[in-house]
Enzyme design. Structure first.
Site, mmCIF file in Angstrom:
data_model
loop_
_atom_site.group_PDB
_atom_site.id
_atom_site.type_symbol
_atom_site.label_atom_id
_atom_site.label_comp_id
_atom_site.label_asym_id
_atom_site.label_seq_id
_atom_site.Cartn_x
_atom_site.Cartn_y
_atom_site.Cartn_z
ATOM 1 N N ARG A 79 0.840 -1.191 0.000
ATOM 2 C CA ARG A 79 0.000 0.000 0.000
ATOM 3 C C ARG A 79 0.873 1.239 0.000
ATOM 4 O O ARG A 79 1.704 1.424 0.886
ATOM 5 C CB ARG A 79 -0.922 -0.006 1.223
ATOM 6 C CG ARG A 79 -1.990 1.083 1.198
ATOM 7 C CD ARG A 79 -2.997 0.883 2.310
ATOM 8 N NE ARG A 79 -2.404 1.074 3.623
ATOM 9 C CZ ARG A 79 -2.982 0.741 4.769
ATOM 10 N NH1 ARG A 79 -4.158 0.154 4.738
ATOM 11 N NH2 ARG A 79 -2.394 0.962 5.920
ATOM 12 N N THR A 98 -0.683 7.665 -1.143
ATOM 13 C CA THR A 98 -1.989 7.564 -1.800
ATOM 14 C C THR A 98 -2.875 6.474 -1.206
ATOM 15 O O THR A 98 -4.089 6.470 -1.424
ATOM 16 C CB THR A 98 -1.811 7.263 -3.297
ATOM 17 O OG1 THR A 98 -1.227 5.957 -3.449
ATOM 18 C CG2 THR A 98 -0.904 8.302 -3.950
ATOM 19 N N ASP A 131 -0.087 -4.845 12.706
ATOM 20 C CA ASP A 131 0.385 -5.201 11.375
ATOM 21 C C ASP A 131 0.672 -6.699 11.326
ATOM 22 O O ASP A 131 1.607 -7.183 11.960
ATOM 23 C CB ASP A 131 1.659 -4.407 11.039
ATOM 24 C CG ASP A 131 2.100 -4.590 9.600
ATOM 25 O OD1 ASP A 131 2.395 -5.736 9.216
ATOM 26 O OD2 ASP A 131 2.152 -3.595 8.870
ATOM 27 N N ASP A 188 4.263 -7.752 10.120
ATOM 28 C CA ASP A 188 5.287 -7.520 11.129
ATOM 29 C C ASP A 188 5.223 -8.559 12.239
ATOM 30 O O ASP A 188 6.258 -9.047 12.720
ATOM 31 C CB ASP A 188 5.139 -6.121 11.739
ATOM 32 C CG ASP A 188 5.667 -5.035 10.823
ATOM 33 O OD1 ASP A 188 6.412 -5.353 9.891
ATOM 34 O OD2 ASP A 188 5.344 -3.852 11.057
#
Length: 209
Positions: A104, A108, A200, A203
């Site tokens: 991602r 944006t 996350d 992670d």
């Protein structure tokens, strides 16, 4: 809208609770993701077609059922989706695995595809796309667009935790896709993380920050 099933099996829900805990370490987190993926795959493959065959047992001949028709392929969305592959392959070891890498864009927030490697016969297979989290839905939408461009017509999406925004976006972009989800959370925050979520997933699976 497309079909969605929240998999509320007690074992799945229990293991998701352990995933959420910020004190769950990398090793246990990785094992839990794999275990949840296996349990979810059991449900996602429930409607596979069967055909009757005859098998000679030590006692007699039995009429019994085996899976018929098209074969399966799993496509994890890199990198977090890799954490689900071991579990689903334990259940369906004959399946093939493709990989789609998407990140991602931090500015944006749009999905950027950086890698795609799919089985050569992917168009002949039923495909289950796996990713632990369905947040905005942009990665899942892009991955499924890519898979469809390769001629695949039968696709399911499987995630552990989803946000309502991601489900809505995926259903609007691909109303023909069945979604299998462990739990639908409250919302996305300003950073587009699922709340309450689990942080996350990539992670926590790979021990990176």
């Amino acid at each position: 809208m497309g079909y969605i099933q929240i998999l509320d099996h007690p074992l799945i829900q229990h293991k998701i609770s352990l995933l959420r805990d910020k004190n769950t370490g990398t090793k246990e987190f990785k094992e839990l993701v794999s275990e949840i993926a296996m349990l979810m795959c059991y449900e996602a493959t429930r409607n596979l077609p069967l055909k009757e065959i005859e098998v000679e047992t030590p006692i007699s001949v039995a009429k019994t059922n085996v899976i018929s028709g098209r074969k399966l392929a799993f496509v994890p969305i890199l990198r977090a989706g890799l954490g689900m592959v071991e579990g689903v392959m334990e259940l369906v070891p004959a399946a093939k695995v493709g990989h789609i890498g998407i990140y991602r864009d931090p500015v944006t927030h749009k999905a950027v595809e950086y890698y795609c490697k799919l089985p050569s016969d992917i168009e002949e297979r039923d495909v289950i796309v796996v990713d632990p989290m369905l947040a905005t839905g942009t990665s899942a939408i892009d991955a499924i667009h890519t898979i469809k461009r390769h001629g695949v017509t039968q696709i399911k999406f499987m995630c552990i935790i989803a946000a309502p925004e991601g489900i809505k976006a995926l259903q609007e972009a691909h109303p023909d896709i069945a979604i299998y989800c462990g739990v639908c959370d409250e919302r996305l925050n300003d950073q587009l993380y699922i709340v309450p979520g689990l942080g996350d997933a990539g992670d926590r699976i790979f021990g990176t920050k």
